[in-house]
Every structure is written in structure tokens, then in C-alpha cells.
Design an enzyme around this catalytic site. Structure first.
Site, mmCIF file in Angstrom:
data_model
loop_
_atom_site.group_PDB
_atom_site.id
_atom_site.type_symbol
_atom_site.label_atom_id
_atom_site.label_comp_id
_atom_site.label_asym_id
_atom_site.label_seq_id
_atom_site.Cartn_x
_atom_site.Cartn_y
_atom_site.Cartn_z
ATOM 1 N N CYS A 1 65.251 -38.139 -40.452
ATOM 2 C CA CYS A 1 63.963 -37.454 -40.599
ATOM 3 C C CYS A 1 62.949 -38.546 -40.831
ATOM 4 O O CYS A 1 62.937 -39.161 -41.888
ATOM 5 C CB CYS A 1 63.962 -36.462 -41.762
ATOM 6 N N CYS B 1 60.250 -37.453 -43.791
ATOM 7 C CA CYS B 1 60.635 -37.257 -45.187
ATOM 8 C C CYS B 1 62.147 -37.237 -45.307
ATOM 9 O O CYS B 1 62.780 -38.275 -45.177
ATOM 10 C CB CYS B 1 59.981 -36.014 -45.777
ATOM 11 N N SER B 2 62.742 -36.086 -45.522
ATOM 12 C CA SER B 2 64.177 -36.089 -45.801
ATOM 13 C C SER B 2 64.868 -34.835 -45.277
ATOM 14 O O SER B 2 65.880 -34.420 -45.821
ATOM 15 C CB SER B 2 64.415 -36.224 -47.304
ATOM 16 N N CYS B 3 64.324 -34.213 -44.236
ATOM 17 C CA CYS B 3 64.955 -33.005 -43.698
ATOM 18 C C CYS B 3 66.381 -33.337 -43.259
ATOM 19 O O CYS B 3 66.621 -34.342 -42.598
ATOM 20 C CB CYS B 3 64.145 -32.460 -42.530
HETATM 21 FE FE FE Z 1 61.768 -34.173 -43.548
#
Ligand code: FE
Length: 224
Positions: A110, A113-115
Site C-alpha cells: 500500500c 498507508c497500510s491497507c
Molecule cells: Fe493504505
């Protein structure tokens, strides 16, 4: 929703959100009072990061390796195929399974961010959320894989899939050789978390020691 990469609130790198800050404060107080052992907390968190969550994804992969109809379903509609095994997301995000082949290796990231496909992989590892991985996975995927100890043939194409809040990917690695006689459960034990992110490959059957890979979740009450 097109710009919304997040499940809920935004937080910047290197900055704890209020919930994380509160958890951190509680952990510090409990440790100072001798009520918890930080090492035990770390061990439990590590267990959930590397074992409990990814076991779901490992079951999906093992079923795809042994059931051609399921593999076909997974390729066409991963959200439904994964849900049929009882793994469902809370927020309506869609899943897409990307299959490694002899010619193509898949890698998920991602960039914003951190998906992460948490319904099949649990919570993401720290490095997945870190800026170096998020940027380098796109700029220099082959170099990133080498840092994970995964050196692919020059002619192997690497496809990088950028996850969002609406669409999350899991990698279906190729079934290792010499696994014809293994059961679905035994196959699932070969499927590592990193092989479903694309930063690793499944284990070889010879590396399976008794209880070596997926040890039971430690009993939290026994750690103090
Ligand atoms: Fe994300």
C-alpha cells in the site's frame, strides 16, 4: 471514496494515533507495576502477526492448490470464495487474489498507508507499513525482494499491486514441487505470510519439522 485509503482516521508516520498512544501508556504503567511482562506482550503480538492471522490465508491457498474449481472461483471472485471459508471483512472491502505463475511474480503493497488483506493475513508486519517498503516496492521491486532473500530469475516479471481501502490483494504462490502426497492441512503449513504478500515463497516440504512452523498459540496465562 476514491481518495480514502483508510479504514477510519488518518495518522502520520512516526506519530501515534490517540488509541495507540493510550495503549502504549497502559502497557507502560502495567509493566512498571510488574503486572505484565513486556516480552510476553511482544510474544503474543508476534504470534498474531505471524501465525494466527496468516493461517486463514494459508487455508485459502491450500484449497486453491487442491481444488481447481475453488481456484477458479478465487481468481474470478476472491471476496466470495474467501467468504465461503468463513473469512469475511467488516467494512465491505473487496479482495482480489493474484496468482504467481512461472512467468510472473506478484507483490502487494500500500503505497499511501497500510491497507492490507487483514481478513486473510491478520495485522500487517511493521515493515509493510514503513515508508521504505512502500516506496521501494514500486520503484525497485526486484531489489526489495532480494532484501527479503528472494532472488528471482531475470526473466520473471514482477507485478506490483497497490492496495486501497476498497480493494485488497493477496498473492497465491505456486504450489511447491514434491508436494503431491500432502493433504490440504499439510499444504497449508507450507504457506507463509510473506509468500502471500509476495516477499517470500512457500516453504519446501522437507523443511516441515513436527510443530516447527505453526506452533500453538502460547497460553497467555502461562507466560508470567
Ligand atoms: Fe493504505
Amino acid at each position: 471514496m476514491s481518495h480514502d485509503h483508510h479504514d477510519h482516521h488518518h495518522h502520520h508516520d512516526n506519530e501515534l494515533d490517540p488509541f495507540a498512544a493510550r495503549v502504549k501508556a497502559l502497557e507502560t504503567i502495567l509493566a512498571e507495576k510488574g503486572l505484565i511482562d513486556p516480552a510476553a506482550v511482544d510474544a503474543i503480538v508476534e504470534t498474531y502477526e505471524t501465525r494466527v492471522g496468516p493461517r486463514n490465508g494459508a487455508r485459502v491457498v491450500a484449497k486453491a492448490w487442491t481444488d481447481a474449481d475453488f481456484a477458479d472461483w478465487l481468481q474470478r471472485d476472491a471476496t466470495s470464495a474467501i467468504a465461503s471459508l468463513g473469512f469475511t471483512g467488516r467494512q465491505g472491502e473487496h479482495m482480489q487474489a493474484v496468482f504467481n505463475t512461472e512467468d510472473t511474480h506478484n507483490l502487494i503493497v500500500c503505497t499511501l498507508c497500510s491497507c492490507y488483506p487483514w481478513t486473510v493475513l491478520g495485522v500487517p508486519p511493521v515493515w509493510y507499513k514503513a515508508p521504505p517498503y512502500r516506496s521501494q516496492a514500486v520503484i525497485n521491486p526486484r531489489g526489495v525482494l532480494a532484501e527479503f532473500g528472494l532472488v528471482l530469475a531475470e526473466e520473471t516479471r514482477i507485478r506490483v499491486w497497490d492496495s486501497t481501502a476498497e480493494l485488497r490483494y493477496m498473492v497465491v504462490p505456486m504450489r511447491p514441487v514434491d508436494t503431491e502426497g500432502l493433504s490440504e492441512d499439510e499444504l497449508a503449513r507450507l504457506v507463509t505470510r510473506d509468500s502471500m504478500i509476495g516477499t517470500g515463497l512457500p516453504l519446501r516440504p522437507g523443511s516441515l519439522g513436527p510443530g516447527a512452523l505453526w506452533p500453538a498459540v502460547p497460553d497467555a496465562g502461562a507466560t508470567s
